[in-house]
Structure formats: C-alpha cells, structure tokens
Scaffold this active site. Structure first.
Site, PDB file in Angstrom:
ATOM      1  N   LYS A  50       2.086  -3.905   6.891  1.00 44.30           N
ATOM      2  CA  LYS A  50       2.575  -3.834   5.734  1.00 44.30           C
ATOM      3  C   LYS A  50       3.593  -3.731   5.571  1.00 44.30           C
ATOM      4  CE  LYS A  50      -0.221  -5.145   2.879  1.00 44.30           C
ATOM      5  NZ  LYS A  50      -0.160  -6.427   2.508  1.00 44.30           N
ATOM      6  N   THR A  76       0.544  -1.309   0.292  1.00 45.35           N
ATOM      7  CA  THR A  76       0.058   0.056   0.095  1.00 45.35           C
ATOM      8  C   THR A  76       1.128   1.181   0.361  1.00 45.35           C
ATOM      9  OG1 THR A  76      -1.122   0.938   1.192  1.00 45.35           O
ATOM     10  CG2 THR A  76      -0.170  -0.339   2.445  1.00 45.35           C
ATOM     11  N   ASP A  77       0.241   2.376  -0.175  1.00 43.00           N
ATOM     12  CA  ASP A  77       1.279   3.888  -0.756  1.00 43.00           C
ATOM     13  C   ASP A  77       0.808   3.992   1.484  1.00 43.00           C
ATOM     14  OD1 ASP A  77      -1.400   4.252   0.014  1.00 43.00           O
ATOM     15  OD2 ASP A  77      -1.746   5.634  -1.733  1.00 43.00           O
ATOM     16  N   GLU A  78      -0.031   3.465   2.095  1.00 43.62           N
ATOM     17  CA  GLU A  78       0.108   4.209   3.679  1.00 43.62           C
ATOM     18  C   GLU A  78       0.983   3.576   3.851  1.00 43.62           C
ATOM     19  OE1 GLU A  78      -3.207   3.357   5.202  1.00 43.62           O
ATOM     20  OE2 GLU A  78      -4.662   2.688   3.772  1.00 43.62           O
ATOM     21  N   TYR A  85      -1.852  -0.800  10.849  1.00 47.12           N
ATOM     22  CA  TYR A  85      -1.909  -1.487   9.622  1.00 47.12           C
ATOM     23  C   TYR A  85      -0.909  -0.998   8.868  1.00 47.12           C
ATOM     24  CZ  TYR A  85      -3.022  -2.026   4.609  1.00 47.12           C
ATOM     25  OH  TYR A  85      -3.247  -2.144   2.925  1.00 47.12           O
TER      26      TYR A  85
END
Ligand code: NAD
Length: 347
Positions: free
Chosen positions: A159, A130-132, A155
């Site tokens: 990741k 993810t870009d998060e 989260y």
C-alpha cells in the site's frame, strides 16, 4: 458526479457504492471479483439506473482503457486491493501485483483518459490507503499526514508503494489526485475473515474467540458508513495533491474490543448458560504485529469539517444487529478458500 469505484464489490467499496447511489451520483463499479468480493453487497442498488458494473482486473490495462472510454467518469475512487495482512504474510505476490502494479496501470489509464479529455480541472483520482503505511506507535502519539512512512508487513509495504506512485503521478504528470489513509474499518458486509466478524460468528457457533498475542494491540476503529461519507466528501472537496487521515476517534485494544462485542452479544442473543467472554482464547501472535495505530484527525476535521458520527459501542451494536439479521450472507462466504483458518503464521 460520475464516479468510477474500483473494488466496489468489497467491504468498504460497496459501502461507498451504496452511499454514492443513494446520494444521486452515477456509479461504475469496477471489480475483478476475487475471493473477497460479493456482489450481494451492492444488491440494493444493482437495479438502479445510476449503477453499472464492470468485471475487470486493475492489472489489465486494455480493459481499463475500455472502461474509461465507455463511462467517462468525473472521478476515480480507487479501493481495489488485496487487503488482508495475514494473507499477505503467506502469499505476498498478489499484494505486490494488485496493489502496486494494479495501481500503476490504473494511474496510467486514468492519465491517458484525463489527457484525452483535455485535462479537465475537476477530474480527481482518489487513492484510498491505510494508516498501516505509517508503521507502529508506542503507547502515545498519533499518525499525522506528515508521519514518515514505515510499513512493516507485505500488505502495508504494497500500500505504501501505491501511495508513492499516486503522489509521483501528481508531481510528475500533474494528475489531480487526492489520498486518504484510514484506520481499521468495521461494520455491515465485513468479510468473515477479519477480527470483528470472526468474533461475532465464532461466538454464535460456540467456538473459541481467537485473540492474537495478549490482546494489547490497539487500533482506532472506524465505522465503514462513516468512512464512506468521508470519502465522498474528500473526492468532492479535498485539495488536489493533499492527503487526509481518517480515523474513528475510537482507540481500543483488541481485548477491550472483543469484550465489548461479547457484552453486546450477551444482551442481544444470550447464551443458554455462561457468557460469550468465556470463549476468549489467546493464540500465537501475528509475526511483526504492529502494537498500536492512532490517527490524528485534525486536518480532515479543520479543513473539511468532517467527524465520525458513531462511537465504537454504537457501531458495534449496529454491526452485531446486522450479522444477526443477515445469516445467509455470511454463511455463503464461510465456504470461501482460507476463511475460518488461521493464516499468516508462516515464518
Ligand atoms: N478494511 C480496512 O479496515 C481498511 C483500512 C484501511 C485501508 N483499507 C483499504 O481500503 C480498500 C478497500 O478495503 P476493503 O477492506 O474493502 O477490501 P476488500 O478485500 O473487502 O475488497 C477489495 C475488493 O477489491 C477487489 N479486487 C482485488 N484485487 C483486484 C484487482 N486486481 N482488480 C480489480 N479488483 C480487485 C476485490 O474483488 C474486492 O471486491 C483497500 O485499498 C484497503 O487497502 C482498508
């Protein structure tokens, strides 16, 4: 190619499974069937001779070894994860366990299989992230593949941890990996706890449309079928050891997005009186809510020639049509634990 897709009964994984089968690939769908899974998502391909399903947990090494031995895949697309930020705030344990330890077990099972098969050059372990992991942006700038990691939720931290493991397995053991970091997905089969389905379904039910904080948080919206297309390209043509950011080139604030959805619903399913935007309600913000994510898509565009095919307005219109036409699908999922409740406000 024979593709082992983990998390193929989830939202994005099922889009990958459907697209891959339609393009003539053999697909093995490995999924533990958690609360977020729905086998109806892959019902359209379940009868295909090119499709197989294995119910297994990525934390179960023995099960993984058996699946690699039985199916001998050419590539792994690893999507299985706990994926909902709000749930990670209330219960981070399963996020660490599945996203970090599960990825570790999958990497080890893949490495053992790859070595046993004579280290085939064409084998790929494609990790979907993810870009998060890059943290939060101010009003300007974009995430590139060189942006330092700065995860801020349980989260995104889990990741980020899994991304580091995947790179380490490449550097240390030579496992042929590729990675992708994508922005927020939306589209058909989106589990009804995420913003876009919540807004569509609450609107139809005459309920408040909850917007966290003041609605100014910006996301780059990627239509899930475009994302699946990009993933199949990267697994086949991505350079080993390289990562690619995948974005929708469609930045919108949450408030803009919800207003667009309301306008589409006003047109497709008009209310007897008033407009859907009248149902918009501002609620307490998520703790640590990242202000803005934006993807610089230069690498995937220039190296692999990939661009998203739809604007967010087109994608949202298709999504609304899909939810209007598939009420039995979403009604069944609304009974699942936690769906329809406000999660992730614990301090
Ligand atoms: N949805 C997004 O907008 C988005 C954005 C960026 C990255 N991603 C990443 O893409 C991947 C897929 O996301 P999604 O939205 O489809 O998620 P999802 O929650 O809809 O689906 C996840 C799937 O993984 C399965 N799963 C969970 N734990 C498992 C385990 N221990 N063993 C085996 N299977 C397990 C679930 O049963 C489910 O089918 C995730 O890795 C996520 O981090 C998602």
């Amino acid at each position: 190619m024979k593709l082992l897709v983990t998390g193929g009964a989830g939202f994005i994984g099922s889009a990958v499974v459907r697209l891959a089968v339609s393009r003539g690939h053999d697909v093995v769908n490995l999924d533990a069937l958690t609360y977020a899974a729905c086998l109806d998502n892959v019902a359209s391909v379940a009868g295909s001779p090119h499709y197989a399903f294995e119910q297994a947990d990525i934390r179960d090494r023995a099960a993984l070894d058996g699946i690699f031995a039985r199916h001998a895949p050419d590539a792994v697309l690893h999507l299985a994860a706990e994926s909902h930020v709000d749930r990670s705030i209330d219960g981070p344990d399963t996020f660490i366990s599945t996203n970090v330890m599960g990825t570790f077990h999958l990497l080890e099972a893949a490495r053992a299989y790859w070595i046993g098969a004579g280290r085939p050059e064409g084998f790929r372990f494609h990790h979907i992230s993810t870009d998060e992991v890059f943290g939060s942006l101010g009003p300007t700038g974009q995430f590139t593949e060189q942006t330092p990691y700065d995860p801020r939720s349980p989260y995104s931290a889990s990741k980020a941890g899994s991304d580091h493991l995947v790179r380490a397995w490449h550097e240390t053991y030579g496992l042929p990996v590729v990675l992708t970091n994508c922005s927020n997905n939306y589209g058909p089969y989106h589990f009804p706890e995420k913003l876009i389905p919540v807004v569509i379904l609450n609107a139809l039910a005459g309920k408040p449309l909850p917007i966290y904080g003041d609605g100014s948080n910006v996301r780059d919206w990627l239509y899930v079928e475009d994302h699946a297309d990009a993933l199949l390209l990267v697994v086949q043509q991505g350079a080993v050891g390289r990562s690619y950011n995948i974005g929708g080139e469609n930045e919108r604030s949450n408030l803009e997005l919800v207003k667009t959805l309301c306008a589409i619903l006003d047109e497709k399913r008009p209310k007897p009186a008033g407009r859907y935007a009248d149902q918009i309600t501002f609620v307490t913000d998520r703790p640590g809510h990242d202000a803005r994510y934006a993807i610089d898509p230069t690498r995937i565009r220039e190296e692999l020639g990939w661009r998203p095919s739809v604007t967010v307005e087109e994608g949202l219109a298709r999504t609304v049509d899909w939810y209007l036409a598939n009420e039995p699908w979403w009604r069944a999922l609304q009974d699942r634990h936690g769906v329809g409740q406000r999660l992730g406000v614990a301090s």
